[in-house]
Each structure stands twice: as structure tokens, then as C-alpha cells.
Write a protein that holds these residues in place. Structure first.
Motif, PDB file in Angstrom:
ATOM      1  N   GLN A 634      25.458   2.734 -15.923  1.00  0.00           N
ATOM      2  CA  GLN A 634      26.571   3.578 -16.344  1.00  0.00           C
ATOM      3  C   GLN A 634      27.419   3.987 -15.136  1.00  0.00           C
ATOM      4  O   GLN A 634      26.910   4.326 -14.077  1.00  0.00           O
ATOM      5  CB  GLN A 634      26.032   4.823 -17.056  1.00  0.00           C
ATOM      6  CG  GLN A 634      27.088   5.671 -17.727  1.00  0.00           C
ATOM      7  CD  GLN A 634      26.469   6.843 -18.466  1.00  0.00           C
ATOM      8  OE1 GLN A 634      25.253   7.020 -18.454  1.00  0.00           O
ATOM      9  NE2 GLN A 634      27.304   7.634 -19.121  1.00  0.00           N
ATOM     10  N   LYS A 635      28.737   3.949 -15.326  1.00  0.00           N
ATOM     11  CA  LYS A 635      29.658   4.336 -14.266  1.00  0.00           C
ATOM     12  C   LYS A 635      29.860   5.853 -14.278  1.00  0.00           C
ATOM     13  O   LYS A 635      29.872   6.480 -15.333  1.00  0.00           O
ATOM     14  CB  LYS A 635      31.004   3.640 -14.451  1.00  0.00           C
ATOM     15  CG  LYS A 635      30.926   2.121 -14.412  1.00  0.00           C
ATOM     16  CD  LYS A 635      32.272   1.494 -14.710  1.00  0.00           C
ATOM     17  CE  LYS A 635      32.189  -0.038 -14.719  1.00  0.00           C
ATOM     18  NZ  LYS A 635      33.483  -0.672 -15.075  1.00  0.00           N
ATOM     19  N   ASN A 636      29.983   6.419 -13.079  1.00  0.00           N
ATOM     20  CA  ASN A 636      30.327   7.831 -12.986  1.00  0.00           C
ATOM     21  C   ASN A 636      31.781   8.026 -13.387  1.00  0.00           C
ATOM     22  O   ASN A 636      32.644   7.188 -13.091  1.00  0.00           O
ATOM     23  CB  ASN A 636      30.107   8.347 -11.554  1.00  0.00           C
ATOM     24  CG  ASN A 636      28.631   8.481 -11.221  1.00  0.00           C
ATOM     25  OD1 ASN A 636      27.873   9.041 -11.994  1.00  0.00           O
ATOM     26  ND2 ASN A 636      28.222   7.955 -10.072  1.00  0.00           N
ATOM     27  N   LYS A 637      32.056   9.138 -14.053  1.00  0.00           N
ATOM     28  CA  LYS A 637      33.417   9.419 -14.538  1.00  0.00           C
ATOM     29  C   LYS A 637      33.840  10.770 -13.986  1.00  0.00           C
ATOM     30  O   LYS A 637      33.127  11.763 -14.126  1.00  0.00           O
ATOM     31  CB  LYS A 637      33.441   9.430 -16.076  1.00  0.00           C
ATOM     32  CG  LYS A 637      34.830   9.452 -16.677  1.00  0.00           C
ATOM     33  CD  LYS A 637      34.742   9.300 -18.198  1.00  0.00           C
ATOM     34  CE  LYS A 637      36.122   9.285 -18.834  1.00  0.00           C
ATOM     35  NZ  LYS A 637      36.942   8.140 -18.388  1.00  0.00           N
ATOM     36  N   GLU A 638      34.983  10.804 -13.327  1.00  0.00           N
ATOM     37  CA  GLU A 638      35.450  12.023 -12.678  1.00  0.00           C
ATOM     38  C   GLU A 638      35.609  13.159 -13.684  1.00  0.00           C
ATOM     39  O   GLU A 638      36.201  12.977 -14.754  1.00  0.00           O
ATOM     40  CB  GLU A 638      36.783  11.768 -11.967  1.00  0.00           C
ATOM     41  CG  GLU A 638      37.226  12.920 -11.093  1.00  0.00           C
ATOM     42  CD  GLU A 638      38.478  12.597 -10.301  1.00  0.00           C
ATOM     43  OE1 GLU A 638      39.003  13.510  -9.639  1.00  0.00           O
ATOM     44  OE2 GLU A 638      38.940  11.427 -10.345  1.00  0.00           O
ATOM     45  N   SER A 641      29.727  14.684 -16.270  1.00  0.00           N
ATOM     46  CA  SER A 641      28.364  14.361 -15.850  1.00  0.00           C
ATOM     47  C   SER A 641      27.823  13.285 -16.775  1.00  0.00           C
ATOM     48  O   SER A 641      27.929  13.409 -18.013  1.00  0.00           O
ATOM     49  CB  SER A 641      27.455  15.597 -15.928  1.00  0.00           C
ATOM     50  OG  SER A 641      27.890  16.596 -15.048  1.00  0.00           O
ATOM     51  N   ALA A 642      27.272  12.223 -16.185  1.00  0.00           N
ATOM     52  CA  ALA A 642      26.758  11.120 -16.997  1.00  0.00           C
ATOM     53  C   ALA A 642      25.509  11.559 -17.738  1.00  0.00           C
ATOM     54  O   ALA A 642      24.593  12.121 -17.141  1.00  0.00           O
ATOM     55  CB  ALA A 642      26.475   9.907 -16.123  1.00  0.00           C
ATOM     56  N   TYR A 657      28.845  11.283 -21.894  1.00  0.00           N
ATOM     57  CA  TYR A 657      29.280  12.104 -20.771  1.00  0.00           C
ATOM     58  C   TYR A 657      29.426  13.537 -21.259  1.00  0.00           C
ATOM     59  O   TYR A 657      29.799  13.772 -22.419  1.00  0.00           O
ATOM     60  CB  TYR A 657      30.628  11.609 -20.208  1.00  0.00           C
ATOM     61  CG  TYR A 657      30.567  10.235 -19.587  1.00  0.00           C
ATOM     62  CD1 TYR A 657      30.332  10.088 -18.223  1.00  0.00           C
ATOM     63  CD2 TYR A 657      30.763   9.082 -20.360  1.00  0.00           C
ATOM     64  CE1 TYR A 657      30.284   8.823 -17.638  1.00  0.00           C
ATOM     65  CE2 TYR A 657      30.721   7.821 -19.782  1.00  0.00           C
ATOM     66  CZ  TYR A 657      30.474   7.701 -18.422  1.00  0.00           C
ATOM     67  OH  TYR A 657      30.430   6.462 -17.848  1.00  0.00           O
ATOM     68  N   SER A 721      31.497   3.679  -8.509  1.00  0.00           N
ATOM     69  CA  SER A 721      30.297   4.508  -8.407  1.00  0.00           C
ATOM     70  C   SER A 721      29.491   4.419  -9.696  1.00  0.00           C
ATOM     71  O   SER A 721      30.022   4.673 -10.788  1.00  0.00           O
ATOM     72  CB  SER A 721      30.700   5.961  -8.131  1.00  0.00           C
ATOM     73  OG  SER A 721      29.563   6.796  -8.108  1.00  0.00           O
ATOM     74  N   TYR A 722      28.218   4.040  -9.555  1.00  0.00           N
ATOM     75  CA  TYR A 722      27.317   3.931 -10.697  1.00  0.00           C
ATOM     76  C   TYR A 722      26.250   5.033 -10.626  1.00  0.00           C
ATOM     77  O   TYR A 722      25.852   5.461  -9.539  1.00  0.00           O
ATOM     78  CB  TYR A 722      26.625   2.568 -10.723  1.00  0.00           C
ATOM     79  CG  TYR A 722      27.558   1.413 -10.994  1.00  0.00           C
ATOM     80  CD1 TYR A 722      27.845   1.012 -12.294  1.00  0.00           C
ATOM     81  CD2 TYR A 722      28.153   0.727  -9.939  1.00  0.00           C
ATOM     82  CE1 TYR A 722      28.702  -0.054 -12.545  1.00  0.00           C
ATOM     83  CE2 TYR A 722      29.010  -0.339 -10.171  1.00  0.00           C
ATOM     84  CZ  TYR A 722      29.283  -0.716 -11.478  1.00  0.00           C
ATOM     85  OH  TYR A 722      30.136  -1.770 -11.718  1.00  0.00           O
ATOM     86  N   VAL A 723      25.811   5.460 -11.790  1.00  0.00           N
ATOM     87  CA  VAL A 723      24.777   6.495 -11.865  1.00  0.00           C
ATOM     88  C   VAL A 723      23.488   6.005 -11.199  1.00  0.00           C
ATOM     89  O   VAL A 723      23.036   4.889 -11.465  1.00  0.00           O
ATOM     90  CB  VAL A 723      24.503   6.877 -13.341  1.00  0.00           C
ATOM     91  CG1 VAL A 723      23.361   7.889 -13.433  1.00  0.00           C
ATOM     92  CG2 VAL A 723      25.755   7.434 -13.986  1.00  0.00           C
ATOM     93  N   ASP A 727      26.525   4.032  -3.289  1.00  0.00           N
ATOM     94  CA  ASP A 727      27.883   3.472  -3.388  1.00  0.00           C
ATOM     95  C   ASP A 727      28.076   2.303  -2.428  1.00  0.00           C
ATOM     96  O   ASP A 727      28.980   1.471  -2.634  1.00  0.00           O
ATOM     97  CB  ASP A 727      28.918   4.562  -3.073  1.00  0.00           C
ATOM     98  CG  ASP A 727      28.943   5.638  -4.153  1.00  0.00           C
ATOM     99  OD1 ASP A 727      28.576   5.326  -5.306  1.00  0.00           O
ATOM    100  OD2 ASP A 727      29.341   6.785  -3.848  1.00  0.00           O
TER     101      ASP A 727
END
Length: 916
Positions: A634-638, A641-642, A657, A721-723, A727
Motif C-alpha cells: 500500500q502506498k502512503n497518502k499525504e 494514515s494507511a 485510509y 513511499s510504501y507502507v 524509501d
């Protein structure tokens, strides 16, 4: 001394063998009682010593007192001893790598500080004046702030205050400015202090783990102001809790605590768990020992009373009262106790002392591996008094029971001696089969056994108890070892080290240096990462699907529209050489698993699951060819929180999220939009993992060679950036790894590894000695085996003495009968054959009752273990063989000893002897 007591002593003197065996029985009984009470006393003292070592010998502590308030406590007559800690101030440590512990907190302590407080110096000495300082070891190991002996420290010490100006102490955790819910804090009113480092000490127990400052100690200045912490003892330990309550009520804005660990051992904390466990254990063991002891000692006195039945009848006929006869038997018991109990107590103390000498360190290491205290012999007055009292009561009861039966017999019956052997018609009849199989001698032995059942019952019961206790103890130890080994398992390595690339030192270089340490015999490493994923539900085994449904409280495993089930995965990338050995052990081709065109994984197809209050071993897959496994990163999302992958209300698998402190705002996105999906090709499903590789139970574990790491994860995008992933790319240069080692001497290897890590400025905080923990696990088996078999040996000795006493005395009482049989033509060979058959009757009767009961007890132990662990029923056959062999050995040896004595008797003299 009256006439009855003189007659009793004369009777004891004339029957030396029986008297000696009875004393031995009393000795063994008293020794076992002493062993139990002294063991409990020693264990209790060990717990007190350990608690004093780790927590100190103080009873109460009060924090944030003024100088005047401390004086009020120290001068109170109810306080017997006290020591002070004057908080000089906090200094900010810029070099500290622990964000929750940024300070050095300096305390000035009084001269007697080490008397009540646990200060364990690892190097150097205590400060002798206010310009010297003692630093804690964890300042270096936990905070990475390093000093040496004789270094000079210049510290800006001040008050620690929150945003309102309220002064905080070292018992209030750090409130960092970057924590949303925290109150900002600062150091004010600083003053320069210069100290010389004179020593280092272990992390103190009086420093909370949440404390924001490392506790440094110096000698207190008599004129120092500020706030104090006081640790003290009251004159009466039972008033410690109430005294502290009064102090906290009397003074404002102070806090305090009692030394619960110590007070509970003295029974003064309001809790009784520790003492209750110890005393209940002692009570159970004493009851078991008393039961076995009464069996022996009752039998000894029963035989004595039977021998003196005619004597009692004559005394009754000339006017002796029941009370006088009872007193005579009790006097015999008391007289033998005077000899047997002191000897037994001495033997018990010596025996348990030797046991603790060899096992005390093992027991202490198992109970508290971090303590320097060992379990040693501690003989307390109450332990001896209880042992003496219980032994004496047991002996008197054992003597009173047969005496009570004897005094009820009339004088005429006693003189005729026709009560002990009363024969009813048909009761001594033997079958023709016995006569045909064993001849006239076997028939005589059977008739004698039937007509005198009471005297032989004690012997059979003694054999029965020995068999049951020995086999039960063996079964208990065998099942305990098997169950604990199944649950704890074996990591396959002795030492592990978690390595990260933060210090810019390469994994390969470190591994090369460490594996060349002489004490290390083999090594490996692996990197692992977690990911959610999906698998075709039809490829999963029925047991695993039922397990998954049960842990999520569903009637069946949940799937999406494509029949895919959401699962958790761990991908392990194992050192290439280790992985090659793994392939070779299972005859798998290297080219299939080192293929960069199609990376192929091996799945660990077994899972230990705790379900229905029981451990089960399950297979995960039933069909790996159609598993259709895909893992998703899963990708981090600005701004969010994942929350991982989840199955929503419509049954679709989505990425979740959340935002906000309450996590009420939830965003669900399709996997294609916010995660990188990687299909997994599985080549084999095995039931074991590669050597020296840890697995994650509860997840599906996949194994690859380490060289395939970047290939397997090549589809991950750069600058994304991935959970749970670093990086930096490639991941092989940034992913943490776990290094594992097998060693000749794990303790020495730990020291050598720490030296290497220190030379490269690498923290040893993630270095773990698994071998030491396994030694602690094995220690419990050793301790249980020592005490279980020690207990059984003593019980068996009591039973052996019982058997010896019964058989030898009965043989002696039957001398006229044997003389009569010989006088009518019974040859020595026929006589020996008759006695051998009697031995067989004893042995087979004991085994007839003992073996089935032992098997039932073993079954009960199995049921107890199987309630928490999947295990097959088994019987430790070696214990059955030993028990059977020992029974016949003891019986035949006793019979030979007794028969050798009567062989020397003259037939005519024996027939004329009316006193037998």
C-alpha cells in the motif's frame, strides 16, 4: 519410668531389626518433612534476597519532599532507617538517541544510600564527595551517550518545568513538543556543575522505565536545598502501608509508593499470592508424605502390637488398664521419635543442602536470570518446628491406630492370639489349577496369604504406592518436556542481531567479520517484510479455512466476488548459501529458485494455531498450483494514515485510509489506485523453514534467496513511499536484516560480537542471546526432574522399608510354622519354592493394582496436557520396566535376607518356643 515403659524398652531391644527399620522409617519421614519445610523456607528467603537485590530493602518511598518534611520523617520514632535523594537538577543531553529520554537527572544521595537501595556498580566506585558522579550503564546502551572513567562532565543543571511553570520530577514522563497531546516543557534556572566520573552502575529499579532522565548519583551536599525523595523502613513492617497513607495525607503535593515486591513476601502488602502459593505447595507435599509415612510407620507399630498381643492380654488379666496399654504403645512411638526425628531432620537438611548446592544456581537462573542471587540453604526456626511437629503427630497417629485396635481385644482373645488370623470356612480354599501349576508349595503359599490378609495388605499397599508414584512422576516429566518443547520450539540459532543500514556500514562486510569469530560455528541472515495479499480460497485447506473463520467470528472464511481471500504474508529473503542448503535438503532445483525471469517462492505450509483453548498444527494449502497468490504494498497518502487492506461491506477488497485523531474519517480506494500488486509464483510447499530463519506464526511465510530481493520487488516505483518499506532504493541496500549465529560458547560469542559492533559504532541493543533463554527453559526441566525424582526416591525408600519390615517380621513370626513344615518332611528346595511363590504373590498383587492405576494417572496427565496442546497419548515404557524390576528385586532380596536368618534356627527349639 514405670513398669510398662521398662517392658516396652526391653521389647524394642529384643526386636532390634524391627526397631531399626522403624527408626529408619521415622528418619525418612522426618527427612522428607524437613526437606519440604526447609525448601519452602529457602525459596522464601531467596525471593526476599532477590527482591532486595533488585528493588532494595526499603518499605516506603515518598517523592518531592522539602528538607523540613524529610526531617520530620527521619526523626519519627516509627521509622527505623532512611536514605535521601536530593534532586540537584536536569541536564539536556544533545547526544541522546532516545527521544523519550533526553535528560541526565543528577541526584545527591546520603552516605547510607547503598544500604537500602539497589546500586550495583559495574566499574569504578561510589562517589565520595559532591564533585564525583556515578553514571548508569544504560546511558550508553540505551541513549548512545558514552563516557569513560575519570572523564570530566560539565553539566548545565536546572529545573524541569511544564508550560505553566510547574516543576516536574523524574517520575513524570517526557512531554515532547512534537506530540499533539503533550504539554511542552523546558529546563530553567540552569547552573554549571562539574563532575568527575568515578564509576558506572546497572540501570536502577528506582528509575521508572518512562522516566525522562538517566539517573546519575553524586554525594549529597548537607546544605543543599530543593526537593527530596526519601526511602525508609518502619519499625514494624506490618505498619508500612498505613504509615505511608498517613504521610501522603499529612503532606500536600507529594506522592509515594510502598515496596510491594518485598512487603508481599513478608505478608504485609495486603496481598497473599506469593505466600499462599508457597504454603499451599508445602501443605500438599506434607499431606502426600504423611500418607506414605503413616503407611510405613502404622505397619511397623501394627506388627509390634501384634507381637505383644499375648503380652497385653496377660497384663490386662492382672489389672492393667486400657489407658496404661495405650500409653505403653505411645511411649514406644515417642521413644523411637526421639532417635528418628533428629536424625531425619539432620539428613533432610544435608540432603536439601546438597540438592541446592548443585541446582540452586539453575533454579535461580530460571526464576530470575538477571539476578546475582542464588538459591541456597536457609534453615529457619519455623521450618524446623513445623517438621518436628508434623513428624511427631504422624508417628503418634500411626502408633495410636493399632493400639486402639489392640486394647479393644479381650484378655482371653489376646492370650489365645486368635484375632489376627481368623479363618472362615472356604476363605482359604485354593483352586486345583494353583495346585497343578505350582504344586503343594504354591498351594501352601496361597493359603497362608489368604488366612493372613491384614499383615500382607500393608506390603501390597506399599508396593502399589511406589509403583504409582514412580510411573506417575516419570509420565509427568515426560509430558511436561514434550508439551513445553512443542509450544516453545527451537529457533535453530543461538544469537541474533537486528541490523539496519542507518550507520552506513554494509551488511556483507559486517557478516564477513562476525562469522570469522572463532566461537561462531555457522551463520546466516535474512530480511523480511510484511504485506497484505490475496489467495484463491479453494487452494486453502479445510482446517485453515475453519481456523480463519473462527478467529474472525464468522461462520465461514470471507471471500470477494473473485473467490479471493484476504491474508497476511511475510516475505523472507534468506542468505543464498543457507537457501541453497535448504533446497538441497528437499531435493529442489536451484535454477528454479534463482531464476530472475520468474522468481519462485517456497511457502511454509504449516501453522501452529491456538484454537478452542488448545494448540493445533494445521496445513495452510491443499493446492499450491492454483493458489493465485498476490501481495499488495500500500502506498502512503499525504494527510492520511494507511489502514491496510480490508474487505468492505459490499465484499470488495480495498485499501483503507483514515484521517483525524478519532479515525472516524475513512477513505476506501481500489487496490489498483493506491497499491503495487505483485503476483507470487509458488514452487513448493514445505513443513519446515530454512535453517536459522525465524518465521511469523499466524501469517503465510514465503521464502526467497536474498539475491532475488530486488528482482521480486522490481515493480515497486521509485520516489514512491510504501507502507512499512524504506524509501531508499534498491531495497537490498536499505531493508533491515536479522543476522543469526550458532556458537560453541554463546556467552563468549556475545562478548566478541559486542566488541565488533562497538568498534563500528553499532548499537548492541538489538543483540539477543537465544541460547541463554533456552538454557532457562531447560533449567525448569532439570529442576522439576531433580525434585520429582528426589521426592519419588524418598517415598520409594519408605515403601522399601515398609516391605522389608513387613516381610522380615512376618517371616520371624512364622518361625514355628516353618519349623513344623520342615519337621513333617518339607525339603529345603520345596521350602524355598514356597517362599519364592509368596514373593511372586506380593509382586503380582502390587503390580495388579499399581500398573492400571499408574496408566490411569498417566491418562489423566495426558488429558490435562491435551487440553492446551495437540499431543498423542504415550506411556514412558522405561518407567514401567524399572518399576516391575524393582518390585521383584526388593521383595526377593528381603525374603532372602529373612530366610538366611531362620535357616540357622534349630527346629526343636523353635517348636518349643511359645514366645514367637
Amino acid at each position: 519410668m514405670n513398669i510398662f515403659q521398662r517392658v516396652t524398652l526391653k521389647n524394642l531391644k529384643e526386636n532390634r531389626t524391627r526397631t531399626l527399620v522403624t527408626i529408619i522409617g521415622i528418619l525418612l519421614s522426618a527427612a522428607m518433612f524437613t526437606a519440604v519445610t526447609v525448601s519452602i523456607s529457602s525459596l522464601h528467603q531467596f525471593l526476599i534476597s532477590h527482591t532486595t537485590y533488585t528493588d532494595g530493602s526499603w518499605y516506603d518511598a515518598v517523592y518531592n519532599l522539602t528538607s523540613k518534611q524529610t526531617t520530620e520523617i527521619t526523626t519519627d520514632k516509627k521509622v527505623s532507617d532512611s536514605t535521601l535523594m536530593n534532586r540537584i537538577g536536569f541536564a539536556f543531553l544533545e547526544e541522546s538517541e532516545n527521544p523519550a529520554k533526553p535528560y541526565l537527572c543528577v541526584y545527591g544521595v546520603t552516605d547510607n544510600f547503598t544500604k537500602l537501595m539497589p546500586v550495583h556498580i559495574t566499574s569504578g566506585r561510589m562517589p565520595e564527595n559532591s564533585s564525583e558522579i556515578l553514571l548508569p550503564d544504560h546511558l550508553k546502551t540505551n541513549g548512545s551517550v558514552s563516557y569513560e572513567l575519570n572523564d570530566t562532565l560539565s553539566l548545565a543543571l536546572g529545573k524541569r518545568v511544564d508550560s505553566t511553570g510547574y516543576e516536574l520530577d523524574n517520575h513524570t514522563q517526557y512531554a515532547s513538543s512534537d506530540t499533539d497531546t503533550a504539554t511542552n516543557e523546558s529546563i530553567i534556572d540552569t547552573m554549571e556543575h562539574t563532575y568527575t566520573v568515578v564509576g558506572f552502575y546497572e540501570r536502577p529499579s528506582f528509575e521508572d522505565y518512562s522516566a525522562p532522565g538517566y539517573t546519575a548519583l553524586t554525594l549529597s551536599d548537607e546544605n543543599a536545598g530543593g526537593f527530596y525523595d526519601i526511602y525508609f523502613c518502619t519499625q514494624d513492617i506490618s505498619t508500612a502501608s498505613s504509615y505511608l497513607d498517613n504521610i501522603l495525607t499529612h503532606f500536600d503535593n507529594v506522592s509515594g509508593t510502598v515496596n510491594y515486591s518485598l512487603l508481599r513476601l513478608y505478608g504485609s502488602s495486603g496481598e497473599s499470592t506469593y505466600n499462599a502459593v508457597l504454603y499451599n505447595l508445602a501443605t500438599i507435599l506434607i499431606c502426600i508424605i504423611a500418607f506414605g509415612s503413616i503407611s510405613l510407620i502404622y505397619n511397623a507399630f501394627s506388627i509390634s502390637v501384634s507381637e505383644r498381643t499375648k503380652q497385653f492380654g496377660l497384663l490386662r488379666s492382672i489389672g492393667a488398664t486400657r489407658q496404661q496399654l495405650t500409653s505403653s504403645v505411645l511411649f514406644e512411638a515417642f521413644f523411637l521419635s526421639i532417635i528418628g526425628i533428629p536424625l531425619g531432620i539432620l539428613c533432610g537438611i544435608i540432603g536439601i543442602g546438597i540438592t541446592f548446592h548443585f541446582t540452586g544456581g539453575i533454579i535461580a537462573k530460571y526464576l530470575y536470570s538477571d539476578s546475582g542471587v542464588t538459591l541456597s540453604l536457609h534453615v529457619s526456626v519455623w521450618a524446623l518446628l513445623i517438621a518436628v511437629f508434623v513428624s511427631l503427630v504422624t508417628i503418634l497417629i500411626s502408633a495410636w491406630l493399632p493400639a486402639r485396635r489392640a486394647i479393644k481385644t479381650s484378655a482371653i482373645e489376646a492370650i489365645r492370639q486368635n484375632r489376627d488370623i481368623s479363618i472362615r470356612p472356604g476363605k482359604v480354599k485354593t483352586s486345583r489349577l494353583t495346585s497343578k501349576l505350582f504344586g503343594f508349595e504354591g498351594m501352601l503359599a496361597t493359603k497362608n496369604y489368604k488366612r493372613n490378609r491384614k499383615k500382607y495388605r500393608a506390603t501390597v499397599i506399599s508396593l502399589f504406592l511406589s509403583i504409582v508414584l514412580f510411573i506417575s512422576a516419570s509420565s509427568f516429566c515426560a509430558y511436561l518436556t514434550g508439551s513445553t518443547g512443542s509450544v516453545m520450539g527451537d529457533s535453530g540459532y543461538d544469537i541474533s542481531y537486528s541490523f539496519s543500514d542507518e550507520n552506513s556500514y554494509s551488511l556483507e562486510a559486517l557478516m564477513t567479520e562476525l562469522k570469522n569469530i572463532p566461537n561462531i560455528t555457522s551463520s546466516s541472515f535474512d530480511s523480511s517484510l510484511w504485506a497484505d495479499g490475496t489467495v484463491d480460497v479453494n487452494a486453502l485447506s479445510t482446517d485453515y479455512k475453519n481456523y480463519q473463520a473462527k478467529i474472525y467470528g464468522e461462520s465461514e472464511i470471507q471471500t470477494d466476488a473473485n473467490n479471493l481471500s484476504l491474508q497476511g504474508f511475510y516475505l523472507h529473503f534468506v542468505q543464498d548459501d543457507t537457501f541453497r542448503s535448504y533446497l538441497g535438503d528437499h531435493n529442489l532445483s536451484e535454477k528454479d529458485y534463482f531464476n530472475t525471469q520468474q522468481p519462485t517462492a517456497i511457502v511454509l505450509n504449516t501453522l501452529t494455531a491456538y484454537m478452542d483453548s488448545k494448540y493445533h498444527t494445521l496445513s495452510i494449502f491443499s493446492d499450491i498450483e492454483n493458489a493465485n497468490v498476490t501481495v499488495s504494498f500500500q502506498k502512503n497518502k499525504e494527510g492520511y494514515s494507511a489502514g491496510g487492506l480490508t474487505q468492505n461491506e459490499t465484499g470488495n477488497i480495498v485499501a483503507q485510509y483514515t484521517t483525524g485523531d478519532s479515525n472516524e474519517d475513512t477513505l476506501e480506494l481500489p487496490l489498483e489506485e493506491c497499491s503495487q500488486q505483485i503476483p507470487i509464483h509458488i514452487g513448493a510447499a514445505l513443513t519446515d523453514a530454512p535453517a536459522m530463519t525465524s518465521t511469523n506464526n499466524g501469517y503465510i511465510n514465503l521464502f526467497y534467496p536474498y539475491s532475488m530481493l530486488d528482482t521480486v520487488l522490481s515493480s515497486l516505483e521509485d520516489n514512491v513511499s510504501y507502507v512499512s518499506l524504506p524509501d531508499e532504493r534498491p531495497l537490498s541496500q536499505s531493508l533491515p536484516a536479522v543476522l543469526t549465529f550458532q556458537c560453541k560458547d554463546h556467552t563468549q560469542a556475545m562478548t566478541e560480537i559486542q566488541s565488533v559492533l562497538s568498534s563500528h559504532n553499532l548499537s548492541s541493543g538489538y543483540l539477543y542471546d537465544y541460547a541463554a533463554s533456552r538454557e532457562q527453559e531447560r533449567a525448569v526441566f532439570t529442576v522439576i526432574n531433580v525434585f520429582s525424582y528426589g521426592f519419588i526416591i524418598l517415598i520409594s525408600l519408605i515403601a522399601i522399608a515398609n516391605v522389608f519390615n513387613t516381610i522380615s517380621t512376618n517371616i520371624n513370626l512364622r518361625k514355628r510354622e516353618f519349623a513344623m513344615l520342615k519337621s513333617i518332611g518339607l525339603t529345603p528346595g520345596e521350602f524355598q519354592k514356597m517362599m519364592n511363590f509368596e514373593c511372586l504373590l506380593y509382586g503380582f498383587k502390587g503390580l495388579l493394582y499399581g500398573l492400571p492405576v499408574s496408566i490411569l494417572v498417566t491418562w489423566w496427565i495426558y488429558l490435562s496436557v491435551s487440553n492446551g496442546l495437540e499431543m498423542h497419548f504415550f506411556i514412558p515404557w522405561y518407567s514401567l520396566v524399572i518399576a516391575i524390576g524393582s518390585v521383584f528385586l526388593v521383595v526377593f532380596a528381603t525374603m532372602l535376607y529373612s530366610m538366611n536368618k531362620i535357616k540357622k534356627e534349630n527346629i526343636m527349639e523353635t517348636l518349643k518356643d511359645e514366645n514367637i
